[in-house]
Scaffold this active site. Structure first.
Site, PDB file in Angstrom:
ATOM      1  N   GLY A  14      43.595  98.401  81.180  1.00  0.00           N
ATOM      2  CA  GLY A  14      42.764  98.410  82.385  1.00  0.00           C
ATOM      3  C   GLY A  14      43.547  99.130  83.478  1.00  0.00           C
ATOM      4  O   GLY A  14      44.422  99.957  83.203  1.00  0.00           O
ATOM      5  N   PHE A  15      43.259  98.776  84.731  1.00  0.00           N
ATOM      6  CA  PHE A  15      43.910  99.468  85.840  1.00  0.00           C
ATOM      7  C   PHE A  15      45.427  99.256  85.837  1.00  0.00           C
ATOM      8  O   PHE A  15      46.188 100.197  86.046  1.00  0.00           O
ATOM      9  CB  PHE A  15      43.327  98.989  87.172  1.00  0.00           C
ATOM     10  CG  PHE A  15      41.944  99.509  87.412  1.00  0.00           C
ATOM     11  CD1 PHE A  15      41.747 100.800  87.860  1.00  0.00           C
ATOM     12  CD2 PHE A  15      40.827  98.720  87.167  1.00  0.00           C
ATOM     13  CE1 PHE A  15      40.475 101.301  88.077  1.00  0.00           C
ATOM     14  CE2 PHE A  15      39.552  99.204  87.383  1.00  0.00           C
ATOM     15  CZ  PHE A  15      39.370 100.502  87.836  1.00  0.00           C
ATOM     16  N   GLY A  16      45.851  98.010  85.573  1.00  0.00           N
ATOM     17  CA  GLY A  16      47.281  97.712  85.625  1.00  0.00           C
ATOM     18  C   GLY A  16      48.036  98.302  84.444  1.00  0.00           C
ATOM     19  O   GLY A  16      49.047  98.995  84.609  1.00  0.00           O
ATOM     20  N   VAL A  80      45.073  91.047  70.932  1.00  0.00           N
ATOM     21  CA  VAL A  80      46.252  90.181  70.949  1.00  0.00           C
ATOM     22  C   VAL A  80      45.795  88.725  70.939  1.00  0.00           C
ATOM     23  O   VAL A  80      44.880  88.338  71.672  1.00  0.00           O
ATOM     24  CB  VAL A  80      47.123  90.501  72.185  1.00  0.00           C
ATOM     25  CG1 VAL A  80      48.209  89.454  72.356  1.00  0.00           C
ATOM     26  CG2 VAL A  80      47.725  91.886  72.027  1.00  0.00           C
ATOM     27  N   GLU A 171      26.142  93.958  95.459  1.00  0.00           N
ATOM     28  CA  GLU A 171      25.803  95.272  94.914  1.00  0.00           C
ATOM     29  C   GLU A 171      24.666  95.164  93.889  1.00  0.00           C
ATOM     30  O   GLU A 171      23.734  95.972  93.882  1.00  0.00           O
ATOM     31  CB  GLU A 171      27.054  95.915  94.301  1.00  0.00           C
ATOM     32  CG  GLU A 171      28.035  96.289  95.397  1.00  0.00           C
ATOM     33  CD  GLU A 171      29.373  96.834  94.919  1.00  0.00           C
ATOM     34  OE1 GLU A 171      30.055  97.482  95.712  1.00  0.00           O
ATOM     35  OE2 GLU A 171      29.757  96.605  93.760  1.00  0.00           O
ATOM     36  N   ASP A 300      44.966  91.119  87.286  1.00  0.00           N
ATOM     37  CA  ASP A 300      44.159  89.905  87.452  1.00  0.00           C
ATOM     38  C   ASP A 300      44.729  88.709  86.700  1.00  0.00           C
ATOM     39  O   ASP A 300      44.302  87.575  86.924  1.00  0.00           O
ATOM     40  CB  ASP A 300      42.731  90.156  86.930  1.00  0.00           C
ATOM     41  CG  ASP A 300      41.905  90.994  87.886  1.00  0.00           C
ATOM     42  OD1 ASP A 300      42.447  91.432  88.915  1.00  0.00           O
ATOM     43  OD2 ASP A 300      40.710  91.215  87.606  1.00  0.00           O
ATOM     44  N   ALA A 316      41.356  96.365  91.926  1.00  0.00           N
ATOM     45  CA  ALA A 316      41.957  97.460  91.167  1.00  0.00           C
ATOM     46  C   ALA A 316      43.233  98.033  91.818  1.00  0.00           C
ATOM     47  O   ALA A 316      44.236  98.233  91.111  1.00  0.00           O
ATOM     48  CB  ALA A 316      40.908  98.554  90.958  1.00  0.00           C
TER      49      ALA A 316
HETATM   50  C1  LIG Z   1      31.857  94.045  88.087  1.00  0.00           C
HETATM   51  C2  LIG Z   1      33.175  94.235  88.768  1.00  0.00           C
HETATM   52  C3  LIG Z   1      33.247  94.983  89.926  1.00  0.00           C
HETATM   53  C4  LIG Z   1      34.476  95.190  90.551  1.00  0.00           C
HETATM   54  N1  LIG Z   1      34.514  95.949  91.686  1.00  0.00           N
HETATM   55  C5  LIG Z   1      35.701  96.239  92.243  1.00  0.00           C
HETATM   56  C6  LIG Z   1      35.781  97.112  93.364  1.00  0.00           C
HETATM   57  O1  LIG Z   1      34.757  97.599  93.864  1.00  0.00           O
HETATM   58  N2  LIG Z   1      37.016  97.405  93.853  1.00  0.00           N
HETATM   59  C7  LIG Z   1      38.158  96.881  93.314  1.00  0.00           C
HETATM   60  O2  LIG Z   1      39.243  97.215  93.768  1.00  0.00           O
HETATM   61  N3  LIG Z   1      38.118  96.028  92.285  1.00  0.00           N
HETATM   62  C8  LIG Z   1      36.917  95.690  91.728  1.00  0.00           C
HETATM   63  N4  LIG Z   1      36.863  94.842  90.662  1.00  0.00           N
HETATM   64  C9  LIG Z   1      38.094  94.174  90.198  1.00  0.00           C
HETATM   65  C10 LIG Z   1      38.933  95.104  89.359  1.00  0.00           C
HETATM   66  O3  LIG Z   1      38.135  95.764  88.402  1.00  0.00           O
HETATM   67  C11 LIG Z   1      40.022  94.283  88.685  1.00  0.00           C
HETATM   68  O4  LIG Z   1      40.802  93.668  89.687  1.00  0.00           O
HETATM   69  C12 LIG Z   1      40.913  95.157  87.837  1.00  0.00           C
HETATM   70  O5  LIG Z   1      40.166  95.707  86.771  1.00  0.00           O
HETATM   71  C13 LIG Z   1      42.088  94.356  87.279  1.00  0.00           C
HETATM   72  O6  LIG Z   1      42.867  95.200  86.493  1.00  0.00           O
HETATM   73  P1  LIG Z   1      43.669  94.610  85.252  1.00  0.00           P
HETATM   74  O7  LIG Z   1      44.482  95.740  84.717  1.00  0.00           O
HETATM   75  O8  LIG Z   1      44.360  93.363  85.640  1.00  0.00           O
HETATM   76  O9  LIG Z   1      42.555  94.166  84.203  1.00  0.00           O
HETATM   77  P2  LIG Z   1      41.324  94.993  83.551  1.00  0.00           P
HETATM   78  O10 LIG Z   1      41.092  96.265  84.306  1.00  0.00           O
HETATM   79  O11 LIG Z   1      40.252  94.006  83.467  1.00  0.00           O
HETATM   80  O12 LIG Z   1      41.872  95.358  82.119  1.00  0.00           O
HETATM   81  C14 LIG Z   1      42.175  94.405  81.149  1.00  0.00           C
HETATM   82  C15 LIG Z   1      42.228  95.108  79.813  1.00  0.00           C
HETATM   83  O13 LIG Z   1      42.804  94.212  78.876  1.00  0.00           O
HETATM   84  C16 LIG Z   1      42.083  94.284  77.668  1.00  0.00           C
HETATM   85  N5  LIG Z   1      42.257  92.991  76.983  1.00  0.00           N
HETATM   86  C17 LIG Z   1      41.911  91.771  77.446  1.00  0.00           C
HETATM   87  N6  LIG Z   1      42.261  90.822  76.569  1.00  0.00           N
HETATM   88  C18 LIG Z   1      42.840  91.461  75.520  1.00  0.00           C
HETATM   89  C19 LIG Z   1      43.417  91.013  74.288  1.00  0.00           C
HETATM   90  N7  LIG Z   1      43.466  89.725  73.966  1.00  0.00           N
HETATM   91  N8  LIG Z   1      43.910  91.936  73.443  1.00  0.00           N
HETATM   92  C20 LIG Z   1      43.870  93.260  73.751  1.00  0.00           C
HETATM   93  N9  LIG Z   1      43.345  93.725  74.910  1.00  0.00           N
HETATM   94  C21 LIG Z   1      42.851  92.841  75.777  1.00  0.00           C
HETATM   95  C22 LIG Z   1      40.649  94.553  78.092  1.00  0.00           C
HETATM   96  O14 LIG Z   1      39.915  95.141  77.051  1.00  0.00           O
HETATM   97  C23 LIG Z   1      40.853  95.490  79.288  1.00  0.00           C
HETATM   98  O15 LIG Z   1      40.846  96.842  78.899  1.00  0.00           O
HETATM   99  C24 LIG Z   1      35.656  94.615  90.013  1.00  0.00           C
HETATM  100  C25 LIG Z   1      35.578  93.856  88.844  1.00  0.00           C
HETATM  101  C26 LIG Z   1      34.353  93.673  88.222  1.00  0.00           C
HETATM  102  C27 LIG Z   1      34.282  92.864  86.953  1.00  0.00           C
END
Ligand SMILES: Cc1cc2nc3c(=O)[nH]c(=O)nc-3n(C[C@H](O)[C@H](O)[C@H](O)COP(=O)(O)OP(=O)(O)OC[C@H]3O[C@@H](n4cnc5c(N)ncnc54)[C@H](O)[C@@H]3O)c2cc1C
Length: 422
Positions: A14-16, A80, A171, A300, A316
């Site tokens: 994801g983003f991180g 995982v 939204e 997150d 994000a």
């Molecule tokens: C509908 C929606 C709208 C949003 N709008 C905004 C916005 O307008 N602005 C903003 O800044 N933020 C927004 N956010 C929040 C933002 O998207 C999250 O804060 C951000 O994606 C967090 O990044 P992350 O890397 O922690 O997790 P994510 O981007 O959620 O990535 C997690 C990744 O881990 C993978 N994963 C999970 N579990 C497993 C596993 N067991 N094994 C292998 N892979 C796994 C998933 O497939 C995914 O690709 C929104 C979120 C949602 C749901």
């Protein structure tokens, strides 16, 4: 003997996770990125897929393609299931993967506050398949209302309830109102789509609680002008196939969308470490797990406090900043140059759209609303999309939809086998 090359495993693209991988691109290490999906999803625009404005491929990209030029990085599509932190091995659905450094960036999922059974009838929006499922229920509700005879059933079919008045709920509500009042207005003969009820239910006293009150107030009025009924200080007590029950009464509705809460992925359980109430791992100042300097949790899934004692928000930019920080720390450690610097979060701003020509923006001291806010919101989102093709397609689609009031992705792909229960 050849020197051992460090192996960095990143779970979640994801983003991180993606940002952590990019920060390691020049490091003498084997980087393995694992995700259960083959694509990175731009979640901020998922609601546009759910409301038929964009197609899934406009907001998602194959992870393998994004990292194709990064020679030290391998991408694996696996899920995982656990971590053996003592043996330094990951358990996945394909077997075990050893690591020297581990970055967990597995994000969050919907929280139904102990009522997981509601997920069957009130889907949340997190993945592409959630978005296409919601798109289907919205579009099929209009189709079935056109085909049904009874007035009561038509009314139920044309009632949409969105639970949660944060950015996603606002939204979604604005976009569904736009579909009903504009996009579909002239397409049906037996129903008037403009009579649809779109109800936004929020437990707290105001919409968009993370925005300043004056922007919340603006969003509230703009949504009401768009035809959305707003019920604040209203708590949902049950969801079923026929509607929702709230502490203010029952609402008969065919389509429910859950935008009310999230819970972190189960990383804290995998690691058997302390988490907060939302399941986020309590990490140390450099984002590593207490007692495990080689394991980092970000985005997150992590509970990170700012220096002022405020929680770093689950958005994000925060996940990207954490990914970048952790990538740099690991690079420094591999190079033998420390790698224990504390993470500092820089909050850039908050944005939310309300329909096709209004948005609220809080960017430092700058506050924007209305059309100028919408232009700002659009430019920011196009800038952060990955890939020139997607930027071009999304910009063109928005401009076209803006001029024509249309939504090009109004497809019901799955078979329509069963009429709704009476
Ligand atoms: C509908 C929606 C709208 C949003 N709008 C905004 C916005 O307008 N602005 C903003 O800044 N933020 C927004 N956010 C929040 C933002 O998207 C999250 O804060 C951000 O994606 C967090 O990044 P992350 O890397 O922690 O997790 P994510 O981007 O959620 O990535 C997690 C990744 O881990 C993978 N994963 C999970 N579990 C497993 C596993 N067991 N094994 C292998 N892979 C796994 C998933 O497939 C995914 O690709 C929104 C979120 C949602 C749901």
């Amino acid at each position: 003997m050849p020197e051992h090359r460090a192996r960095v495993v990143i779970v979640g693209a994801g983003f991180g996770g993606l940002q952590a991988a990019k920060a390691l691109r020049r490091v003498e290490a084997d980087v393995i990125v694992i995700d259960r999906q083959n694509h990175h999803c731009f979640q901020p625009l998922l609601y546009q897929v759910a409301t038929a404005a964009l197609s899934p491929a406009d907001v998602a990209w194959p992870i393998r393609h994004i990292l194709r030029d990064q020679a030290n990085t391998t991408v694996l599509m696996e899920t995982v299931e656990g971590v053996d932190a003592v043996a330094r091995r990951l358990r996945t659905n394909f077997g075990e993967i050893p690591y020297d450094y581990l970055v967990i960036a597995t994000g969050a999922m919907h929280s139904y506050f102990g009522h997981d059974e509601w997920s069957e009838v009130a889907p949340g929006l997190k993945r592409i398949d959630d978005a296409t499922r919601i798109r289907r229920s919205i579009l099929i509700a209009f189709e079935q209302a056109e085909a049904m005879a009874g007035l009561a059933e038509k009314c139920r079919l044309l009632t949409f309830v969105i639970v949660g008045g944060g950015a996603t709920g606002v939204e979604m509500a604005g976009a569904i109102a736009e579909i009903a009042r504009q996009t579909l207005a002239a397409d049906f003969r037996r129903i008037d789509p403009r009579t649809a009820r779109i109800i936004l239910v929020e437990a707290g006293p105001r919409l968009l609680p993370t925005f300043p009150p004056e922007l919340s107030d603006y969003a509230h009025k703009a949504l009401e002008r768009a035809g959305v009924e707003i019920q604040t200080e209203t708590r949902v007590t049950n969801c079923d196939r026929h509607g929702v029950e709230t502490d203010g009464g029952r609402i008969e509705a065919c389509t429910l969308v859950w935008a009310a809460g999230v819970i972190a992925s189960p990383a804290a359980q995998w690691l058997a470490v302390e988490a907060d109430r939302a399941g986020r791992v309590k990490v140390g100042p450099n984002l590593s797990v207490p007692g495990h300097p080689e394991i980092f949790v970000i985005g997150d899934t992590a509970m990170v406090m700012e220096s002022g004692g405020r929680l770093v928000p689950g958005i994000a930019p925060a996940a990207k900043q954490m990914g970048n920080h952790v990538g740099r720390q690991i690079a420094a450690r591999i190079a033998g140059r420390g790698g224990d610097a504390p993470f500092r979060y820089m909050h850039l701003g908050d944005l939310a759209t309300i329909g096709r020509r209004a948005a609220v923006v809080k960017f430092g001291r700058l506050q924007l609303r209305g059309f100028i806010g919408w232009v700002f919101w659009s430019v920011v989102h196009i800038y952060f999309l990955i890939g020139l093709r997607n930027r071009f397609v999304v910009a063109f689609t928005w401009a076209w939809d803006y001029l024509t009031f249309q939504r090009g992705a109004r497809l019901i792909i799955e078979p329509n086998r069963r009429p709704p229960e009476k």
